[in-house]
Design an enzyme around this catalytic site. Structure first.
Site, short mmCIF file in Angstrom:
data_model
loop_
_atom_site.label_atom_id
_atom_site.label_comp_id
_atom_site.label_asym_id
_atom_site.label_seq_id
_atom_site.Cartn_x
_atom_site.Cartn_y
_atom_site.Cartn_z
CB CYS A 1 -52.00 14.94 19.26
SG CYS A 1 -50.75 14.21 18.19
CD GLU B 1 -50.16 18.66 25.17
OE1 GLU B 1 -50.74 19.40 24.36
OE2 GLU B 1 -49.97 17.44 24.96
CD GLU C 1 -52.40 5.21 16.06
OE1 GLU C 1 -52.77 6.37 15.78
OE2 GLU C 1 -51.80 4.93 17.11
CE LYS D 1 -39.76 9.17 65.91
NZ LYS D 1 -38.99 9.24 67.17
CD GLN E 1 -54.03 11.43 14.53
OE1 GLN E 1 -54.21 10.33 15.05
NE2 GLN E 1 -52.84 11.84 14.15
N GLY F 1 -56.67 13.62 19.63
CA GLY F 1 -57.97 14.26 19.83
C GLY F 1 -58.44 14.94 18.55
CG HIS G 1 -48.65 17.17 21.71
ND1 HIS G 1 -49.53 16.41 22.44
CD2 HIS G 1 -48.22 16.38 20.70
CE1 HIS G 1 -49.63 15.21 21.90
NE2 HIS G 1 -48.85 15.17 20.85
N1 GLN Z 1 -51.43 8.00 17.49
C1 GLN Z 1 -51.49 9.20 16.74
C2 GLN Z 1 -50.34 9.33 15.76
O1 GLN Z 1 -49.36 8.66 15.87
C3 GLN Z 1 -51.57 10.41 17.66
C4 GLN Z 1 -50.35 10.61 18.47
C5 GLN Z 1 -50.54 11.56 19.63
O2 GLN Z 1 -51.67 11.85 20.02
N2 GLN Z 1 -49.47 12.03 20.22
O3 GLN Z 1 -50.41 10.11 14.84
#
Ligand code: GLN
Length: 538
Positions: free
Chosen positions: A382, A510, A406, A188, A386, A384, A508
């Site tokens: 990140c 990625e 946090e 269509k 922590q 991960g 990061h």
């Molecule tokens: N919450 C964590 C911080 O602020 C990690 C942030 C994240 O993974 N982008 O440091």
């Protein structure tokens, strides 16, 4: 003189305008042109940094630390362009600038209107982006769908742009859907006619139509679209559903989209081809010899792709290891309920991505413990990282209740915390450690073997940091601090001894992986996961 391409979308959202724009960038780059891409977002938020990623999708961070739309990730993955804070503009930013100017009295009491004040600001931003990138061709993706109220000022600015730069220097590409009706067994064209009609109402006649479709478009259908939409038949491009997004540049190239664009602009370019892309990217993604399953342990809410760049990085890492990477999305709250073993015993690797807030944290910590103790390849990004440090402190160093401030402000062992200088920060928008920072990599470490370099640079987006008070203790128990931001001594990479692949990073990676240049951390993670898979099978 810079040439400008505007890409718009009609009929429905999620047609893949970002990928289409990035693919146009790719085919023009293959002809030797310097391209840049930018995205105009019609929402009123000032930047995507504070938007919910589970609604809006990932926040993509640029080298210079802008928090932007995930389409910028496609631009960087497909092309060599480097996006910057100029590469994304939202309605919120545009109005913010205009209103601030009005408050300062810059308009000398004039009435401030959408046309010309808002549209002028939009055009300024497009010109600034072109100027900053020194691009020969600037591709401007207009977010939203034609017919939306919000998109109107952006489309109006795009219309005006051609008046300013001249007919031959601006080009309009419209992406549309050509649905197949199963009951009628028919394709269509009416929705396309209507959406082009809508564009023409605002004064934009598209030069090129990219038709998203499930089925091939017959010559008759193309004739019809061409006639009703007033677009030459050769410029009606079929974009049939593809197995991989990385095929799209080849699909466009086959139909001569690059030639149509170059002819319009009157540009003479080298012939160029996409042979390398076809062989090194498309072939590998379509026909891998091996297969490996890894878990991404996160909180899975809603539909949006909150970890887009991570999934793409895993695909890239699969390509260079000749493997299809199957991603098992594991909800960390399910791990909290049912334990890690049941959910992770069938995977060959565990990845814990970034995130904010306490939800699902204990499940992530449990997943990391499982990966560490069972020698399953692990990559932490990140948050991960922590969580990996929290896990190690609690379970390998006896610091019971260790946490990030946090999640628990009063924890006895604040293993992750804010820096002193950050403690007074009240404003939540744009106040994190953002963008590229250098990192020194320790010789002889896994990180060094992976990067093969002693100085690297990676992008950040976080507020909390590893608390250096605990460094000696953790080191004694077997953590290696293998990457540090030299200027401030901040921990950027950790790894552990006697494990096939256990590495976690505060940044990061990625955001910098590309299909033809997979990120080393992902590449080695998948390599190690494949080794494990082979061993298990034996
Ligand atoms: N919450 C964590 C911080 O602020 C990690 C942030 C994240 O993974 N982008 O440091």
């Amino acid at each position: 003189m810079t040439k400008y391409i505007f890409t718009t979308g009609g009929v429905i959202s999620s047609l893949g305008k970002g990928i289409a724009s990035a693919s146009i960038g790719k085919i023009l780059e293959s002809r030797g042109l310097k391209v840049a891409l930018m995205k105009l977002d019609p929402y009123i938020n000032v930047d995507p940094g504070k938007m919910n990623p589970y609604q809006h999708g990932e926040v993509y961070v640029t080298e210079d630390g802008a928090e932007t739309d995930l389409d910028l990730g496609h631009y960087e993955r497909f092309t060599n362009t480097e996006t910057t804070k100029f590469s994304n503009a939202t309605t919120g930013q545009v109005y913010n600038t205009v209103i601030a100017r009005e408050r300062r009295g810059d308009y000398l009491g004039k009435t401030i209107q959408v046309i010309p004040h808002i549209t002028n600001e939009i055009k300024d931003r497009i010109r600034k982006a072109a100027h900053a990138s020194k691009a020969e061709v600037m591709i401007v993706e207009v977010g939203g769908t034609v017919g939306d109220i919000e998109s109107l000022p952006f489309l109006e600015a795009a219309r005006q742009f051609r008046l300013e730069v001249g007919y031959r220097n601006a080009l309009y590409v419209h992406l549309t859907l050509v649905p197949y009706l199963r009951c009628a067994e028919e394709i269509k064209t009416k929705p396309t006619q209507h959406s082009v009609g809508k564009l023409r109402e605002i004064g934009i006649q598209p030069d090129i139509l990219i038709c998203r479709t499930e089925k091939a478009l017959s010559e008759d259908v193309k004739d019809k679209i061409s006639l009703f939409c007033n677009v030459s038949k050769g410029a009606v491009i079929e974009a049939r559903d593809a197995e991989s997004i990385y095929q799209i540049p080849l699909v466009f190239r086959e139909q001569g989209l690059d030639k149509i664009i170059l002819n319009h602009f009157g540009l003479k370019c080298r012939s160029g081809d996409l042979k390398d892309w076809g062989e090194r990217v498309v072939e590998r993604v379509l026909r891998p010899r091996h297969k490996v399953t890894v878990a991404v342990v996160g909180i899975y809410l809603g539909l949006q792709d909150a970890s887009k760049s991570i999934y793409e990085s895993l695909v890239h890492a699969g390509m260079c290891n000749d493997a299809k990477v199957v991603i098992k999305k594991v909800d960390s709250e399910d791990i909290e309920k049912h334990g890690a073993a049941g959910l992770l015993s069938d995977v060959a690797g565990v990845l814990v991505p970034g995130g904010f807030g306490y939800r699902g944290i204990e499940g992530k910590v449990a997943a990391i413990r499982y990966a560490r103790e069972n020698k399953i390849p692990f990559l932490g990004l990140c948050l991960g990282m922590q969580c990996a440090v929290v896990e190690f402190a609690r379970n390998a160093c006896g610091l019971k209740g260790a946490n990030s401030t946090e999640f628990n402000k009063n924890t006895k062992y604040p293993i992750i915390s804010l820096l002193e200088e950050q403690k007074d920060v009240k404003n939540m928008g744009g106040t994190m450690r953002l963008g590229a920072y250098p990192c020194r990599v320790k010789k002889g470490s896994l990180a060094y073997r992976t990067y093969k370099r002693s100085m690297i640079s990676e992008r950040h987006r976080h507020r909390y940091e590893f608390n250096n008070i605990y460094r000696d203790l953790l080191e004694k128990k077997g953590i290696i601090f293998s990457g540090v931001y030299p200027k401030k001594g901040l921990v950027e990479i950790i790894e552990i001894k006697k494990h096939p692949y256990f590495i976690a990073v505060q940044f990061h990676p990625e955001f910098k992986s590309k299909p033809d240049r997979p990120h080393p951390l992902f590449r080695e993670f998948i390599k190690s996961a494949l080794d494990r898979e082979r061993k298990i099978k034996k």
